[in-house]
Write an enzyme that holds these catalytic residues in place. Sequence first.
Site, PDB file in Angstrom:
ATOM      1  CE  LYS A  71      61.999  39.145  49.138  1.00  0.00           C
ATOM      2  NZ  LYS A  71      62.324  39.575  48.354  1.00  0.00           N
ATOM      3  CB  THR A  73      53.428  43.460  48.496  1.00  0.00           C
ATOM      4  OG1 THR A  73      53.206  43.306  47.473  1.00  0.00           O
ATOM      5  CG2 THR A  73      52.080  44.271  48.872  1.00  0.00           C
ATOM      6  NE  ARG A  94      66.703  43.050  44.328  1.00  0.00           N
ATOM      7  CZ  ARG A  94      66.213  41.357  44.525  1.00  0.00           C
ATOM      8  NH1 ARG A  94      66.891  40.871  43.314  1.00  0.00           N
ATOM      9  NH2 ARG A  94      64.795  41.276  44.858  1.00  0.00           N
ATOM     10  CE  LYS A 105      58.804  38.339  40.391  1.00  0.00           C
ATOM     11  NZ  LYS A 105      60.147  38.859  41.768  1.00  0.00           N
ATOM     12  CB  ALA A 273      68.883  37.207  45.732  1.00  0.00           C
ATOM     13  CG  PHE A 301      64.840  34.571  45.310  1.00  0.00           C
ATOM     14  CD1 PHE A 301      63.592  34.594  45.034  1.00  0.00           C
ATOM     15  CD2 PHE A 301      65.720  34.677  43.974  1.00  0.00           C
ATOM     16  CE1 PHE A 301      63.712  34.675  43.510  1.00  0.00           C
ATOM     17  CE2 PHE A 301      65.477  34.869  42.904  1.00  0.00           C
ATOM     18  CZ  PHE A 301      64.377  35.300  42.263  1.00  0.00           C
ATOM     19  CG  PHE A 381      46.150  35.778  52.200  1.00  0.00           C
ATOM     20  CD1 PHE A 381      45.605  35.371  50.452  1.00  0.00           C
ATOM     21  CD2 PHE A 381      47.854  36.019  52.276  1.00  0.00           C
ATOM     22  CE1 PHE A 381      47.242  35.469  49.365  1.00  0.00           C
ATOM     23  CE2 PHE A 381      48.360  35.854  51.258  1.00  0.00           C
ATOM     24  CZ  PHE A 381      48.146  36.248  49.926  1.00  0.00           C
ATOM     25  CD1 TRP A 409      48.221  42.606  46.908  1.00  0.00           C
ATOM     26  CD2 TRP A 409      46.180  43.764  47.285  1.00  0.00           C
ATOM     27  NE1 TRP A 409      47.744  42.579  45.819  1.00  0.00           N
ATOM     28  CE2 TRP A 409      46.762  42.493  46.125  1.00  0.00           C
ATOM     29  CE3 TRP A 409      44.782  42.679  47.783  1.00  0.00           C
ATOM     30  CZ2 TRP A 409      45.378  42.758  45.114  1.00  0.00           C
ATOM     31  CZ3 TRP A 409      43.828  43.062  46.640  1.00  0.00           C
ATOM     32  CH2 TRP A 409      44.417  42.474  45.265  1.00  0.00           C
TER      33      TRP A 409
END
Length: 556
Positions: A71, A73, A94, A105, A273, A301, A381, A409
Amino acid sequence: MKTDIEIAQEAKMLPIREVAAGLGLTEDDLDLYGKYKAKVTDELWDKVKDRPEGKLILVTAINPTPAGEGKTTITVGLGQAFGKLGKKAVIALREPSLGPCFGIKGGAAGGGYSQVVPMEDLNLHFTGDFHAITSANNLLAAMLDNHLQQGNTLRIDPKQIVWKRCLDMNDRALRNIVIGMGKKTDGVVREDHFIITVASEIMAILCLALNMDDLKARLGRIIVAYDYDGNPVTAEQLKAVGAMAALLKDALRPNLIQTLEHTPAIVHGGPFANIAHGCNSVRATKTALKLADYVITEAGFGADLGAEKFMDIKCRMSGLKPDAVVLVATVRALKYNGGVAKADLSTENVEALKKGIVNLEKHIENLQKFGVPVVVTLNQFVTDSDAELAFVKEFCESKGAEFALAKVWEHGGEGGVELANKVLETLEKKKSDFHVLYEDNLSICEKIERIAKEIYGAGSVTYDSAAKKAIQRIEALGFSNVPVCMAKNQYSLSDDQTKLGRPEGFNINIREAYISAGAGFVVAITGTIMTMPGLPKTPAAERIDVDEAGKITGLF
């Protein structure tokens, strides 16, 4: 293949003065934190407040899975794509918490060629905002315990203290503790608790406050405890507001950095969140809207958490109105929701995709309830097959949502041009008719049940006796007209993270409820959700290191 941190470390950043100049800002509008970071001054708002606002685009996602959605990215890549198209855009994000950084993460600054930089600074101490919030939170706790020690003239009941200490780290051992042990001069013995900084009410207050006066008013309304007669005791009564505000003076100002392609990024605040309201600061978003024609922001999220809170809490309180929503998914994540094991997600499986796409379907329906146009994007992908991509596109369009692929990406802004054009087309053709999900005058339980049934798909809501009693007290104190911030696991639409796809008719249980009077909402805690997370068996911290030259590795 290069890692995210390697890509970020090879980036050629512009001095932040030059990035700011692209927004029409001068050095007088900035307080520099080195060469590549700055805070905007308090005076900047007075300079830009009468300008027209740009278009506000919210980026959200399906429920997160181990397959990854990307998200942030997408948010960064979309902002860079607007730049490729010659549009004046700003990203509003944020700040990352140290908890997930050292926990599961690693870094949280986007990925690949769609990142905000300096990546290491952002993920670690940045400009000290989280430290200021932690300090203000714990100053209030210290003044509360000192008041007990020094005679307790406010008649605070130690059994009814609700203010908790905080730390920006996943440390489960601090969830439930006893303090004041030792000599009489070491304080009053009582049970205490820690939460993670991003769950602190002060984080929420900072992100919702419009200015210093509003910040101080909100700090003063914080309920820290109840007295022996059941009356609330506030931070104002403890005379803590001025000192807390002094600690937060600089933290109140938004931060300016840049993306890999030099798109301006205003990064400020960081409530989670799943346990808080999941949005960056109102000040950051409003400032961005005055500086750019397009502002791309994100909520944490999945859309069941972050987007709902963005609409029902942040927008309700601030008057912000999103013009469009970008809903992020991946073929891999949808197949995971369809029952495919993580190891097999690279294999074409349209049947599993058909089963798992119901999760995306529910999020589309939920976002449409707010009256905002929806654009679904697949973070593509190389393993995605043409048949899988075609199926998702046809499905989204059949549900009234626009659709575009994104390859940000791998290709940065260039990989987001298709998505940016689709968003621009949507903004031009579809008018937002934004409205919140529920009215202020509903009872707290009615608001909880509206969210649980309409957004999550629950069939019923139950309440532990402690939660029932807490809600009755909250309403008796006059707080029934505030919005609800649901604390729920992020991995499922339900409060059971093992229920993937689109569960329906389940029961949501409210374990605990409390009023964040300064922030202006009620927190309802569901299931087993914790406001102080724990580290996993193999935390990301084990992979992080720094060499003699100061180069950091392991932040993904």
